[in-house]
Design a protein around this motif. Structure first.
Motif, PDB file in Angstrom:
ATOM      1  N   ALA A 237      17.348 -13.740   2.488  1.00  0.00           N
ATOM      2  CA  ALA A 237      17.424 -13.487   1.053  1.00  0.00           C
ATOM      3  C   ALA A 237      16.729 -12.170   0.748  1.00  0.00           C
ATOM      4  O   ALA A 237      15.814 -11.753   1.476  1.00  0.00           O
ATOM      5  CB  ALA A 237      16.785 -14.627   0.260  1.00  0.00           C
ATOM      6  N   THR A 238      17.159 -11.515  -0.306  1.00  0.00           N
ATOM      7  CA  THR A 238      16.534 -10.253  -0.683  1.00  0.00           C
ATOM      8  C   THR A 238      15.150 -10.504  -1.283  1.00  0.00           C
ATOM      9  O   THR A 238      14.889 -11.552  -1.864  1.00  0.00           O
ATOM     10  CB  THR A 238      17.393  -9.492  -1.710  1.00  0.00           C
ATOM     11  OG1 THR A 238      17.578 -10.317  -2.865  1.00  0.00           O
ATOM     12  CG2 THR A 238      18.740  -9.124  -1.120  1.00  0.00           C
ATOM     13  N   ASN A 239      14.279  -9.504  -1.132  1.00  0.00           N
ATOM     14  CA  ASN A 239      12.935  -9.611  -1.686  1.00  0.00           C
ATOM     15  C   ASN A 239      12.925  -9.203  -3.155  1.00  0.00           C
ATOM     16  O   ASN A 239      13.984  -9.016  -3.767  1.00  0.00           O
ATOM     17  CB  ASN A 239      11.948  -8.783  -0.863  1.00  0.00           C
ATOM     18  CG  ASN A 239      12.273  -7.290  -0.882  1.00  0.00           C
ATOM     19  OD1 ASN A 239      13.026  -6.795  -1.733  1.00  0.00           O
ATOM     20  ND2 ASN A 239      11.702  -6.558   0.055  1.00  0.00           N
ATOM     21  N   ALA A 240      11.748  -9.034  -3.720  1.00  0.00           N
ATOM     22  CA  ALA A 240      11.632  -8.718  -5.145  1.00  0.00           C
ATOM     23  C   ALA A 240      12.272  -7.383  -5.500  1.00  0.00           C
ATOM     24  O   ALA A 240      12.660  -7.158  -6.647  1.00  0.00           O
ATOM     25  CB  ALA A 240      10.164  -8.718  -5.555  1.00  0.00           C
TER      26      ALA A 240
ATOM     27  N   ALA B  26      16.826  -9.478  -6.818  1.00  0.00           N
ATOM     28  CA  ALA B  26      16.001 -10.361  -5.997  1.00  0.00           C
ATOM     29  C   ALA B  26      16.709 -11.680  -5.722  1.00  0.00           C
ATOM     30  O   ALA B  26      17.610 -12.099  -6.462  1.00  0.00           O
ATOM     31  CB  ALA B  26      14.661 -10.619  -6.681  1.00  0.00           C
ATOM     32  N   ASP B  27      16.310 -12.328  -4.632  1.00  0.00           N
ATOM     33  CA  ASP B  27      16.736 -13.688  -4.283  1.00  0.00           C
ATOM     34  C   ASP B  27      18.253 -13.810  -4.128  1.00  0.00           C
ATOM     35  O   ASP B  27      18.841 -14.851  -4.444  1.00  0.00           O
ATOM     36  CB  ASP B  27      16.250 -14.687  -5.334  1.00  0.00           C
ATOM     37  CG  ASP B  27      14.739 -14.724  -5.430  1.00  0.00           C
ATOM     38  OD1 ASP B  27      14.083 -14.647  -4.376  1.00  0.00           O
ATOM     39  OD2 ASP B  27      14.215 -14.819  -6.561  1.00  0.00           O
TER      40      ASP B  27
ATOM     41  N   LYS C 247      24.943 -14.854  -5.269  1.00  0.00           N
ATOM     42  CA  LYS C 247      23.904 -15.299  -6.188  1.00  0.00           C
ATOM     43  C   LYS C 247      24.566 -15.765  -7.468  1.00  0.00           C
ATOM     44  O   LYS C 247      25.544 -15.171  -7.925  1.00  0.00           O
ATOM     45  CB  LYS C 247      22.900 -14.183  -6.511  1.00  0.00           C
ATOM     46  CG  LYS C 247      21.762 -14.687  -7.412  1.00  0.00           C
ATOM     47  CD  LYS C 247      20.687 -13.649  -7.646  1.00  0.00           C
ATOM     48  CE  LYS C 247      19.578 -14.247  -8.525  1.00  0.00           C
ATOM     49  NZ  LYS C 247      18.449 -13.331  -8.727  1.00  0.00           N
TER      50      LYS C 247
ATOM     51  N   SER D   6      21.316 -14.315  -1.663  1.00  0.00           N
ATOM     52  CA  SER D   6      21.561 -14.845  -0.324  1.00  0.00           C
ATOM     53  C   SER D   6      22.441 -13.872   0.441  1.00  0.00           C
ATOM     54  O   SER D   6      23.527 -13.527  -0.011  1.00  0.00           O
ATOM     55  CB  SER D   6      22.237 -16.214  -0.404  1.00  0.00           C
ATOM     56  OG  SER D   6      21.387 -17.157  -1.030  1.00  0.00           O
TER      57      SER D   6
ATOM     58  N   TYR E 160      17.068  -6.573   1.788  1.00  0.00           N
ATOM     59  CA  TYR E 160      17.110  -7.583   2.839  1.00  0.00           C
ATOM     60  C   TYR E 160      16.869  -6.903   4.181  1.00  0.00           C
ATOM     61  O   TYR E 160      16.967  -5.683   4.314  1.00  0.00           O
ATOM     62  CB  TYR E 160      18.460  -8.311   2.859  1.00  0.00           C
ATOM     63  CG  TYR E 160      19.603  -7.474   3.369  1.00  0.00           C
ATOM     64  CD1 TYR E 160      19.898  -7.393   4.737  1.00  0.00           C
ATOM     65  CD2 TYR E 160      20.399  -6.741   2.492  1.00  0.00           C
ATOM     66  CE1 TYR E 160      20.949  -6.619   5.211  1.00  0.00           C
ATOM     67  CE2 TYR E 160      21.452  -5.963   2.961  1.00  0.00           C
ATOM     68  CZ  TYR E 160      21.716  -5.903   4.317  1.00  0.00           C
ATOM     69  OH  TYR E 160      22.741  -5.108   4.795  1.00  0.00           O
TER      70      TYR E 160
END
Length: 581
Positions: free
Chosen positions: A430-433, A417-418, A455, A420, A437
Motif C-alpha cells: 500500500a502507498t504511504n502517506a 495514501a493507502d 482504492k 492498494s 509505494y
C-alpha cells in the motif's frame, strides 16, 4: 522553499490571491536543489538535464551548474544527463531527502575538463588520493560469524540467500575529506542505512570514478568493489552492539553509525554510474578473507599510488614489486608515477608517503589497461588473501517504486495514501502517506510487470513496467476519482493529466535506464521554457516553477486594466503558460 517564494514581485492583492489559488491542496512543497560539477576539477556543468524520477519534474542546470525543484517532502532519486564534447554522461543521484540535510552535490566523472586544461582539485573526488593523515586505526581479526550468524561456513562462508548485512553510513557536513573526521570539526548531518551491496555502488564513483574512461576499467571496478565490500564488512563487525560510534543526538532517527563517507574511512557518495554499478553487481557475493583463517575478516586497506615502488600486502613484511608496463593517465596526471600512500617507503629516499598497504589504486588502473583481470589484480596485491563467496545470489532483483497520484503536473505533490498496489508477480503493498509505494525485490527475469492500483472512490488503474537491471525502477501510476454512472472519464484530459496513462506518464522522455533521451519531445511545450518555447529571463534554465506556472507577477503599468479585468488577464496568462513535462 515553495513556489510562492519565487514570485516576490507581486504587487497587488489580486495577484497574490491568484498565486494562492493555484497552490496544490496536498503537502506543502519544499526545495530540492544542488549543483552539478566535474568531480576532478570542480567546474560547474551547465545545460545538463536533471529529472526527478517518478515525476514529471525536469530542469536544465544553469551556468553555475545549479538545479532546483519544488516537491513535496519525501525521498527522491534524480537522473542526470550531460553532453561534454563528444561524451555523453549519464548517472543517477539517489537518496535525496526533502527537507534537505545539505545541498545536493552530484558530479560527472570525466576527463573532459582536465583535457581542456583546467586544474584538478587538491582533494579531487573520483580520483585516487590520500588525505594526508593515517586512515582510522584499529584492526585485528574479527570472526565473520559475529555479523553473518552461526550459519557461516568456514570453508565456503555460505549463508542464507536472504541475508545481506546492512551498514549505517555517517554523512558528514563536508564529505570530500578536506576537513577532519571528528564529530566536532566535521559533524555528522545524516545517517543512511543500506545493504553492503548498495553501499559499494556508492563507493566506487567517489573513490575511482574517473577510471571509467580508461581501458580495462570494468575489471578495476570489480577488484575495488570486492575490496570496498570487505573493508566495509570489517566496520560492520567491529562496531557491533558493544562498540558503537555514537552521537550525542538523533540524526535521521538513529544515534550511531558504522562508517563515515570521507577518505578517513572510504569515500561514499549518492552518485550511481552504470559501469560502476554493473561491476559491483557482478561481484556482489564476493569478499576477501585470510587464506589461513577464512572465517575471519580484517580491515584490508588500499591507497592511491606507490610511485611504482611496490606495495605491502596483508600478513607479510616483504614488499611486492609493482611496476606495470604502462602508466594510466587521467588528463595530464599519470598517477602511478607519483607517491600517495600510507607511510614512508624504505626503498625511496627522503620522507614521503609512498608505501601502500594492500591494493594500489593507480597501479590497478595500469594493470587493467594491459588486460589484467580483477582476480589477477587481487592476487597480485593481496597474495595472502583469497576471494570467498558469501552465498548463493539467486535471480537478480530490483527495487520497483513510484507514486499513486492524481495530478500529472504535480505527481509527488498529489500522491494518494493507502492505495492498494498489486503486481502481476503476486506481490502487493500500500502507498504511504505521501502516496509512494515500494517493492524491494522484483525479479528482473520477468521482463516486465503489470501494476494495478485500487482504492475506494477512484477508478482502478493498471499500467505495465519494463524492468531494467541494476537500477531502481520507477513506475508511478495515475488515479482518476470515481465518477457517477454513465459519466465519461475521458474528460480527465481537460484537468491537465498526461494523455498516455497506460505507462508513460512518469517515464516520458526516458529510455529503459531511466535517463532523459529526448527532453524536447514531451507534449505540452519546451522543457524549462514557457508555452512559446522562450525562457523566463529572470529564471534562466535553473528552475521550473512547480504546478506549471511559468512567469512572475510584477507591478502593473499605468495603462494596465484594473480590478476584475486585471485578474482575468492574469488568469489568461496563467492558462497560456501551463504545460506538462
Amino acid at each position: 522553499m515553495n513556489s510562492l517564494h519565487r514570485w516576490s514581485s507581486c504587487a497587488t492583492a489580486a495577484c497574490a490571491a491568484l498565486l494562492f489559488s493555484i497552490a496544490p491542496a496536498g503537502a506543502q512543497a519544499d526545495e530540492l536543489s544542488g549543483q552539478l560539477t566535474d568531480a576532478a576539477t570542480g567546474v560547474p556543468v551547465a545545460g545538463a538535464t536533471v529529472k526527478v524520477l517518478g515525476t514529471n519534474e525536469v530542469v536544465q542546470t544553469d551556468a553555475q551548474g545549479r538545479y532546483a525543484f519544488d516537491v513535496a517532502p519525501g525521498k527522491y532519486e534524480l537522473s542526470i544527463e550531460a553532453t561534454l564534447g563528444d561524451e555523453r554522461f549519464e548517472s543517477r543521484y539517489v537518496n535525496q531527502r526533502v527537507p534537505q540535510r545539505r545541498q545536493g552535490t552530484p558530479r560527472v566523472y570525466t576527463t573532459h575538463f582536465l583535457d581542456e586544461g583546467h586544474e584538478r582539485l587538491e582533494h579531487a573526488v573520483g580520483l585516487p588520493s590520500f588525505s594526508g593523515s593515517f586512515p582510522e586505526e584499529g584492526g585485528g581479526s574479527i570472526p565473520i560469524t559475529d555479523v553473518l550468524g552461526a550459519e557461516a561456513n568456514p570453508l565456503g562462508l555460505t549463508i542464507p540467500s536472504d541475508t545481506n548485512p546492512t551498514i549505517r553510513v555517517g554523512r558528514r557536513q563536508d564529505h570530500t575529506g578536506q576537513q577532519g573526521c571528528t564529530d566536532s570539526s566535521n559533524p555528522i548531518v545524516g545517517i543512511d542505512e543500506m545493504t553492503l551491496d548498495e553501499y559499494v555502488k556508492g563507493v566506487l564513483p567517489p573513490e575511482i570514478g574517473v577510471f571509467r574512461n580508461l581501458p580495462g576499467a570494468s575489471e578495476v571496478y570489480k577488484a575495488f568493489a570486492i575490496a570496498a565490500k570487505s573493508y566495509a564488512l570489517y566496520f560492520v563487525v567491529h562496531y557491533g552492539p558493544n562498540n558503537r560510534r555514537t552521537l550525542n543526538r538523533t540524526v535521521d532517527g538513529m544515534t550511531w553509525f558504522h562508517i563515515d563517507d570521507t577518505a578517513c574511512n572510504q569515500r561514499y557518495s549518492d552518485d550511481r554510474m552504470t559501469i560502476t554499478t554493473n561491476a559491483a553487481q557482478a561481484v556482489a557475493s564476493k569478499i576477501l578473507v585470510d587464506k589461513s583463517n577464512p572465517n575471519n575478516i580484517e580491515k584490508y586497506e588500499y591507497a592511491a599510488s606507490c610511485g611504482k615502488n611496490g606495495t605491502r600486502p596483508e600478513h607479510q613484511n616483504a614488499i611486492v614489486p609493482d611496476n606495470p608496463s604502462v602508466s594510466s593517465c587521467v588528463g595530464s596526471w599519470c598517477g602511478h608515477n607519483s607517491c600517495a600512500g600510507h607511510a614512508d617507503h624504505p626503498n625511496v629516499s627522503g620522507s614521503d608517503r609512498c608505501l601502500v598497504r594492500g591494493i594500489c589504486q593507480w597501479g590497478a588502473a595500469s594493470w587493467g589497461e594491459v588486460g589484467k583481470t580483477y582476480t589477477w589484480m587481487l592476487a597480485h596485491y593481496q597474495p595472502n588473501l583469497e576471494i570467498k563467496e558469501l552465498g548463493p545470489t539467486g535471480p537478480e532483483s530490483v527495487v520497483l517504486t513510484g507514486y499513486a497520484y492524481t495530478d500529472a503536473d504535480d505527481i509527488s505533490g498529489s500522491g494518494v495514501a493507502d492505495v492498494s498496489i498489486a503486481l502481476s508477480d503476486g506481490q502487493s503493498t500500500a502507498t504511504n502517506a505521501s502516496g509512494q509505494y515500494r517493492f524491494d525485490a522484483v525479479r528482473v527475469d520477468l521482463g516486465s510487470v503489470d501494476i494495478t492500483a485500487t482504492k475506494s472512490g477512484y477508478e482502478t488503474a493498471t499500467r505495465s513496467k519494463d524492468l531494467v537491471s541494476g537500477a531502481t525502477n520507477w513506475g508511478s501510476i495515475q488515479l482518476v476519482p470515481g465518477t457517477s454512472s454513465g459519466d465519461d472519464t475521458g474528460g480527465s484530459q481537460d484537468a491537465g493529466t498526461v494523455a498516455d496513462t497506460g505507462g508513460s506518464s512518469d517515464d516520458a522522455g526516458l529510455d529503459d535506464a531511466g535517463v532523459v533521451t529526448d527532453a524536447g519531445s514531451n507534449s505540452g511545450g519546451d522543457i524549462g521554457g514557457d508555452a512559446s518555447g522562450e525562457r523566463n529571463s529572470s529564471l534562466g534554465p535553473l528552475v521550473k516553477p512547480s504546478r506549471g506556472v511559468q512567469g512572475g507577477c510584477s507591478s502593473a503599468p499605468s495603462d494596465a486594466p484594473s480590478g476584475l479585468a486585471a485578474l482575468l488577464v492574469a488568469l489568461g496568462l496563467v492558462g497560456l503558460s501551463r504545460r506538462r513535462v
